[in-house]
Design an enzyme around this catalytic site. Structure first.
Site, mmCIF file in Angstrom:
data_model
loop_
_atom_site.group_PDB
_atom_site.id
_atom_site.type_symbol
_atom_site.label_atom_id
_atom_site.label_comp_id
_atom_site.label_asym_id
_atom_site.label_seq_id
_atom_site.Cartn_x
_atom_site.Cartn_y
_atom_site.Cartn_z
ATOM 1 N N ASP A 517 -0.283 -7.189 -3.144
ATOM 2 C CA ASP A 517 0.704 -8.257 -3.214
ATOM 3 C C ASP A 517 0.271 -9.145 -4.379
ATOM 4 O O ASP A 517 -0.886 -9.117 -4.787
ATOM 5 C CB ASP A 517 0.695 -9.032 -1.888
ATOM 6 C CG ASP A 517 1.743 -10.118 -1.849
ATOM 7 O OD1 ASP A 517 2.817 -9.936 -2.454
ATOM 8 O OD2 ASP A 517 1.495 -11.165 -1.233
ATOM 9 N N LYS A 518 1.176 -9.941 -4.950
ATOM 10 C CA LYS A 518 0.797 -10.766 -6.105
ATOM 11 C C LYS A 518 0.353 -12.158 -5.676
ATOM 12 O O LYS A 518 -0.833 -12.498 -5.750
ATOM 13 C CB LYS A 518 1.935 -10.855 -7.124
ATOM 14 C CG LYS A 518 1.542 -11.626 -8.399
ATOM 15 C CD LYS A 518 2.675 -11.678 -9.385
ATOM 16 C CE LYS A 518 3.702 -12.738 -9.039
ATOM 17 N NZ LYS A 518 3.204 -14.125 -9.212
ATOM 18 N N ASP A 900 -1.583 -10.891 1.708
ATOM 19 C CA ASP A 900 -2.022 -12.129 2.366
ATOM 20 C C ASP A 900 -1.548 -12.223 3.806
ATOM 21 O O ASP A 900 -1.716 -13.236 4.465
ATOM 22 C CB ASP A 900 -1.578 -13.357 1.566
ATOM 23 C CG ASP A 900 -0.060 -13.387 1.367
ATOM 24 O OD1 ASP A 900 0.622 -12.543 1.965
ATOM 25 O OD2 ASP A 900 0.431 -14.244 0.617
ATOM 26 N N GLY A 901 -0.931 -11.158 4.298
ATOM 27 C CA GLY A 901 -0.561 -11.115 5.713
ATOM 28 C C GLY A 901 0.757 -11.772 6.048
ATOM 29 O O GLY A 901 1.204 -11.705 7.169
ATOM 30 N N ALA A 902 1.411 -12.431 5.065
ATOM 31 C CA ALA A 902 2.628 -13.183 5.383
ATOM 32 C C ALA A 902 3.805 -12.249 5.622
ATOM 33 O O ALA A 902 4.332 -12.180 6.724
ATOM 34 C CB ALA A 902 2.931 -14.157 4.261
ATOM 35 N N ASN A 903 4.208 -11.529 4.588
ATOM 36 C CA ASN A 903 5.351 -10.624 4.770
ATOM 37 C C ASN A 903 4.946 -9.180 4.476
ATOM 38 O O ASN A 903 5.766 -8.355 4.122
ATOM 39 C CB ASN A 903 6.526 -11.035 3.871
ATOM 40 C CG ASN A 903 6.093 -11.207 2.430
ATOM 41 O OD1 ASN A 903 4.939 -10.943 2.101
ATOM 42 N ND2 ASN A 903 6.989 -11.643 1.574
ATOM 43 N N ASP A 904 3.656 -8.909 4.624
ATOM 44 C CA ASP A 904 3.149 -7.568 4.327
ATOM 45 C C ASP A 904 2.757 -6.806 5.587
ATOM 46 O O ASP A 904 2.137 -5.759 5.503
ATOM 47 C CB ASP A 904 1.913 -7.663 3.413
ATOM 48 C CG ASP A 904 2.171 -8.486 2.167
ATOM 49 O OD1 ASP A 904 3.231 -8.269 1.559
ATOM 50 O OD2 ASP A 904 1.351 -9.334 1.814
#
Length: 1269
Positions: A517-518, A900-904
């Site tokens: 993720d970026k 980062d666990g948010a939308n991944d």
């Protein structure tokens, strides 16, 4: 009938299964019972292990509708079997969503509503089904209450905590998830489902949906024990112990029992602990008291376990933990969803839009879906921090899903019922065990034939022939195999990486592609405001560093920055999205929220108010009424109230607010979002002509650009109308205000880590929700795309107006040396083409989420080629990230994912190794969680995975050799009707094997990643050569020992009076032995000689197999292993050259002449020298590297820093050894195969001047054609 009645459940979903119906057959059950008695219960065990055999042997096939047992088989690569019992429920109605009050009381009436879920209950139930539940149950109570209804028979079965109900319409079983099953529109949800249910309706629905709880039942120790003990491995051990006891090997049998008990106890403790942890995690919301609105407008307090879909709950103002999934129908909530997403930033949830009568045919009134309307949905297990509400209008939510159907329930199910780990190592391990069983079979036949020839008693024949099977299959193998993983897990924990799926550590050793993720992963989490560029009357102003200026304070641009966000105050602190926070802080404005007391004084919700600091406001002159409409001429009481929020949606890529300036009659709409999206919603004349050029300039420099827009709303839009209007009516004909330029700095560790991965030939891919050009710029900055490489953007358009879908290819930028060809080795570097260097231009593909969706649907075969060189995937939605991972796995990559666990969450779970950079110590969404908030954990995880994988190979090879060395010794001794002694077995298995196995696994990982991966399976040339060569060496030297001892001049058949040593020590031993009868013929010269040689052979293969560099630290740095090995060497040499009476008596070894001991020592030395030479010189220097040169997993776009060491090997040597690794053929990995094809394809990569168009009717597999535009 079988093919016709094969049903497919959950079609197209992850849990897709095939279903067959069966009916119990009495005569078959009787036959199986007889078989169980005849086999002493073994048949019962076999049927327990094999569900399909159990069902097929006790039942007959029938239709799924009439079945009382269903046999399920997963359609994934594992093809697992399950069985489930079909139950019958009697209910007063047929469909959970039908209202009993509206049904007719005449069962025969033609207008009687029918249900797909049921059939009328016949007078006497057929097929031997017992209706459930029995008298006194809620169902019976309801049936009595509605006595005029004909009871309905509802068939269902439960599998993996999910109920499947029979549906007559589709002639299949299906899951009832909740309100979503009705495909209900947003307007209907408001009009028909927001008033609540009656008590009867709630009870009726509960019959179908069950109790609202995610029940993680902690099994009793007894249940767990039975399940663990019935494992085939422990049954085999039980068989071995009984056999050894019958052969009077009591001590060894006792040692194995103690080991098994310890192993079972440890396993039970671990499993029980995991169940308790999971139970505690889900128990937080299981039973809470909730307020429910009834259909008669009463509010009733009930337990959350009684909730059903359709109930309307009141969200308390002080917050709560959600006990179900529910959609907000009034009010606003601020929710912490970190339990589900790992993202600790609070999220604002608004009420579901309620389109007016005129809008209901519009797209706005779509069917409600938790995924599409997640900004209005409160998910189970998430924490509602606070609510905003109207006086007299409570914050209400309609329950849509309960129990295991909720988002949290699905997450818990995925933990409770995980997919098996598909890894070649484990499949090969089973094959290898089968080979050992085959070898045991040969020994079994050999021992029987030998015993019969020597007229051995039948009892001894049976015991000794079965004994050889127990010797060949090592009992400590499972414990030994997990040791390396346990140690790796401990080392990972020490560096701050937590693991909830230990079996995946080995798989991480195979990773050859990592998706990142970026934002928050490669770059810093927060954004810094670099500057703003305002636009007026269709042209840009010069960029400004800061909007915090007196001359801008009343501009629409600053008003948009101050209002268009989802910030809120929690305990006096501003909280919300980091981007919103930076943007708001840059204005210097102040945000104030109404308290509950203030809200209660008004008849409507008090808005959040923002105002500038007084020092920025110039003194204002008196104003005339006609000036009221101008923003910059308002009075000094300058405040803007935020009336309505349309939250940011990753699907729409924008957010909008409706605000009103204090004293104004008309409202304003402010929008911020992705520039290309915002511009498409603005009036064309307000967008500067240089917009595209300016945007491209910023994005190429790696800035994150956000566009702002504004619109003055019509005066007819009142406060209440705005609360219910659809956002599409607001977000149109906007005026473009300008751009905010945010700087997203790379984390300091990012370039170095990516460089290390590149050196190790591990591909890196960026998957982000950000703008594509920004992503490409960051990819160049961090070294993911080298400066000289070309980036080709694939712009795909879906079919439109009868035209087929097409892809347009263009360069992201113009490389300074576009015409120069770069020498590269595509994907597999020199796979099978050592002598055919190829030059080609280096390129990378980039695409956005929309293009990815079009290509996935219309160009499926093109997608595989694109992911081969795809480096940047921008504007990707969460589900698209998961699809990308699947596409990469589809071409045989081992994929790692770091986010980062948010939308991944989906992508992290789907990848072979998903690692979340979350601050939470353990994340249920990801197999691995790092406390270090940067990507330096990725190479650490891969290094530890490689070390654990090599450790597994070493241990497996060692255990295989251990069992075969012992097998060779025993078969030699069987030929003279002898065997190893009880304490000899004990010494070998406990003192040597267990000590070595558990210490040889302690080698830490190598300090750096090397450019090659370990092999993924045991069935590979080098490993088979290693094992087979060592088997032959051990066999050879044991045979030499066995034959040579019999040729010695002093040799005679040993008996207690034999005096081969001529030592007084031996006389004492002999005198002692006269008193004991040696029934098993253990004490003899052959036994003693083979015991010494084989004991040293275990240690030799342990050292030879305990590989260090390049994946693990060398063995001499493993102190426990070195101390154990040297201690055993010293002990064996000591008892060999200096016999100790008590030790010789204990181990049942006899005294041999000193010169024979010297000869044994020489045999051991030569054995060690040959083993080391074969393993290190022939295998490591010649064969291993040769196979790796042929099977190397390279990365696209990587040229090795130095020539490969095997480059100089004569190709004739390669041909000579090719029989070991098979003929020269296409590589196994699909991505290598594709790379070979593409390397000779003249039309690949597509030129920037071409368009690829999908053919409407593909023929012979070709689905597209390339056209020059």
């Amino acid at each position: 009938m079988e093919k016709e009645d094969l049903k497919v459940l959950n079609k197209g979903e992850e849990e897709e299964m095939e279903l067959q119906g069966y009916r119990l057959c009495r005569w078959r059950i009787a036959l199986v019972g007889l078989g169980v008695l005849c086999t002493g219960g073994f048949l019962l065990l076999l049927l327990y292990w094999m569900p399909e055999w159990c069902v097929k042997s006790t039942c007959t096939r029938t239709t799924a509708r009439d079945a009382n047992v269903v046999l399920l088989q997963s359609t994934d690569e594992f093809r697992r079997w399950f069985l489930a019992k079909v139950r019958v429920l009697l209910a007063p109605g047929s469909n959970p969503f039908h209202s009993l009050e509206t049904q007719t009381t005449s069962p025969s009436s033609p207008s009687s509503p029918t249900s797909p879920f049921s059939s009328p209950a016949p007078p006497s139930l057929a097929n031997g089904h017992t209706p459930q539940p029995s008298d006194g149950s809620p169902a019976q109570e309801l049936i009595r209450r509605y006595a005029d209804y004909q009871p309905t028979q509802i068939r269902y079965f439960t599998f993996h905590s999910t109920k499947y109900f029979w549906n007559d319409e589709i002639q299949n079983f299906e899951v009832l998830t909740g309100l979503e099953d009705l495909q209900i529109s947003c307007s209907n949800l408001h009009s028909e489902h927001s008033t609540g249910l009656t008590g009867n309706q709630q009870e009726y629905r509960r019959l179908f949906f069950g109790v609202n709880e995610i029940a993680v039942k902690v099994p009793s120790v007894f249940k767990l024990l039975i399940k663990e003990v019935l494992n085939p491995f422990y049954i085999f051990q039980l068989f071995s112990v009984i056999l050894w006891s019958a052969d009077e090997y009591y001590y060894y049998a006792l040692a194995i029992v103690i080991m098994s008990v310890i192993s079972i106890a440890t396993s039970l403790y671990t499993i029980k602990k995991q169940y308790i942890m999971l139970h505690d995690m889900v128990a937080a919301h299981s039973i809470v008291r909730v307020s429910v609105c009834r259909a008669n407008n009463d509010i009733e307090e009930i337990l959350s376990t009684d909730l059903v879909p359709g109930d309307v709950i009141v969200i308390p103002s002080n917050g709560t933990i959600m006990p179900c999934d529910a959609v907000l129908v009034s009010g606003t909530c601020i929710v912490n969803e970190s339990m589900l997403t790992g993202e600790s930033v609070p999220v604002t949830k608004t009420n579901l839009p309620n389109p007016g009568p005129g809008d209901r045919r519009d797209e706005a009134d779509s069917a409600y879906s938790t995924e599409e309307h997640k900004r209005h949905t409160l998910f189970c297990g998430t924490n509602v921090i606070q609510t905003r509400f109207y006086t007299g209008e409570l914050v209400k939510a309609v329950v849509v899903r309960i129990g295991f159907s909720t988002a949290k329930g699905q997450l818990v199910r995925s933990i409770l019922y995980p997919k098996p780990t598909d890894f070649k190592l484990y499949r090969d391990a089973y094959l290898f065990l089968l080979c050992l069983v085959a070898v045991a079979g040969i020994g079994f036949v050999y021992s029987i034939v030998l015993a019969i020839m020597n007229c051995v008693p039948a009892k001894t024949i049976i015991i000794e022939s079965l004994d050889i099977i127990t010797i060949t299959v090592p009992p400590a193998l499972p414990a030994a195999m997990t040791a390396g993983i346990v140690y790796a897990q401990r080392r990972l924990k020490n560096i701050g990486i937590f693991c909830i799926s230990p079996q995946r550590i080995n798989i991480c050793g195979q990773i050859n592609l990592v998706c990142f993720d970026k934002t928050g992963t490669l770059t810093e989490d927060g954004l810094d405001l670099w500057g703003v560029q305002r636009a007026e009357t269709g042209s840009f102003h010069l960029s400004e560093e800061n909007p915090y200026k007196a001359n801008l304070v009343k501009s629409q641009f600053v008003a948009c920055m101050a209002t268009c966000h989802s910030l809120t105050k929690i305990e006096g602190q501003l909280s919300g999205d980091p981007l919103d926070l930076k943007m708001f802080e840059a204005t210097g404005w102040i945000l104030e929220e109404a308290t509950e007391e203030e809200t209660s004084l008004h008849n409507r919700i008090m808005p959040t108010v923002v105002r500038p600091p007084k020092q920025l406001l110039p003194p204002e002159p008196a104003l005339s009424p006609e000036q009221d409409m101008e923003l910059y001429e308002l009075s000094s009481a300058y405040e803007i109230g935020i009336v309505r929020q349309f939250p940011f949606s990753s699907a729409l890529q924008r957010m909008t607010v409706v605000a009103r300036l204090l004293g104004e009659k008309r409202m304003d709409a402010y929008m911020k979002g992705a520039p290309e999206v915002v511009v498409s919603l603005c009036k064309r004349e307000t967008v500067p002509e240089s917009f595209a050029e300016v945007l491209e300039d910023y994005t190429k420099q790696g800035f994150r650009v956000i566009a702002l827009a504004h619109r003055r709303l019509e005066s007819k839009l009142t406060w209440h109308k705005v609360q219910n209007i659809n956002r599409d009516h607001i977000e149109t004909n906007m005026e473009f205000l300008g751009l905010i330029i945010m700087q997203n700095k790379l984390k300091a560790e990012t370039p170095g880590v990516l460089q290390n991965l590149h050196r190790a030939n591990i591909r890196t891919v960026m998957v982000t929700g950000d703008n594509m050009l920004t992503a490409i710029s960051v990819a160049r900055d961090c070294g993911m795309i080298p400066p000289q490489d070309t980036v080709i953007i694939a712009d795909a358009l879906p079919p439109h107006d009868g035209q087929a879908a097409k892809i347009t290819w263009r360069y992201a930028d113009k490389p300074s040396k576009a015409s120069q060809l770069q020498e590269i080795n595509i994907s597999l570097e020199d796979v099978c083409h050592v002598d055919e260097p190829k030059t080609q231009e280096m390129y990378h593909f980039a695409m956005n989420g929309k293009s990815f969706a079009v290509i996935s649907e219309h160009f499926p075969d093109m997608l595989q080629k694109l992911v081969l060189h795809g480096t940047v995937f921008a504007r990707m939605a969460p589900d698209q990230k998961t699809q990308l991972i699947e596409a990469l796995q589809g071409v045989d990559y081992f994929v790692g994912m770091c986010g980062d666990g948010a939308n991944d969450c989906g992508a992290l779970k789907r990848a072979h190794g998903g690692i979340s950079l979350s601050e939470l110590e353990a994340s249920v969404a990801s197999p691995f969680t790092s406390k270090t908030p940067n990507i330096s954990c990725v190479p650490s995880l891969i290094r530890e995975g490689r070390a654990a994988l090599i450790t597994s190979f070493c241990v497996f090879k060692f255990m295989a050799l251990y069992s075969l060395i012992q097998y060779i010794s025993v078969t030699h001794l069987y030929s003279i009707l002898s065997n190893l002694g009880d304490f000899q077995f004990l010494f070998i298995d406990i003192a040597i094997i267990l000590l070595i196995v558990f210490t040889m696994s302690l080698n830490p990982a190598w300090n750096e990643l090397v450019p090659r991966r370990p092999p993924s399976g045991l069935i590979s040339g080098p490993l088979l050569f290693s094992v087979l060569s060592q088997i032959l060496i051990c066999l050879g030297f044991q045979t030499i020992t066995f034959v040579w001892v019999q040729r010695q001049p002093w040799y005679t058949v040993w008996n207690p009076h034999t005096d081969a040593c001529n030592l007084s020590l031996n006389i004492n031993v002999s005198d002692h032995n006269i008193t004991e009868e040696d029934d098993h013929n253990i004490q003899n010269f052959e036994n003693t000689s083979l015991f010494y040689v084989s004991s040293f052979q275990y240690l030799i293969v342990a050292i030879v197999f305990s590989k260090g560099k390049p994946f693990r630290q060398p063995s001499y740095k493993n102190c426990p292993f070195m101390i154990s090995t040297l201690s055993l060497y010293f002990f064996l040499l000591f008892i060999m050259f200096h016999p100790v009476e008590s030790i010789d008596e204990f181990l049942e070894i006899v005294c041999v002449p000193f010169e024979w001991r010297v000869k044994l020592f020489l045999i051991i030395l030569v054995n060690a020298a040959v083993s080391v030479m074969v393993e290190t010189f022939i295998l490591d220097i010649v064969l291993w590297k040769l196979v790796f040169s042929r099977d190397k997993q390279g990365s696209f776009g990587l040229t090795p820093d130095a020539p490969t060491p095997q480059g100089g090997i004569d190709l004739r040597a390669f041909k000579c050894l090719s029989w070991l690794c098979g003929p020269r053929k296409m590589p196994k990995a699909r991505y290598m195969h594709l790379a070979q094809e593409l390397s000779v394809d003249p039309d690949w990569p597509p030129k920037p001047t071409t368009t690829t168009e999908a053919k409407p009717h593909p023929e012979k597999g070709s689905t597209y054609q390339i056209m020059i535009s």
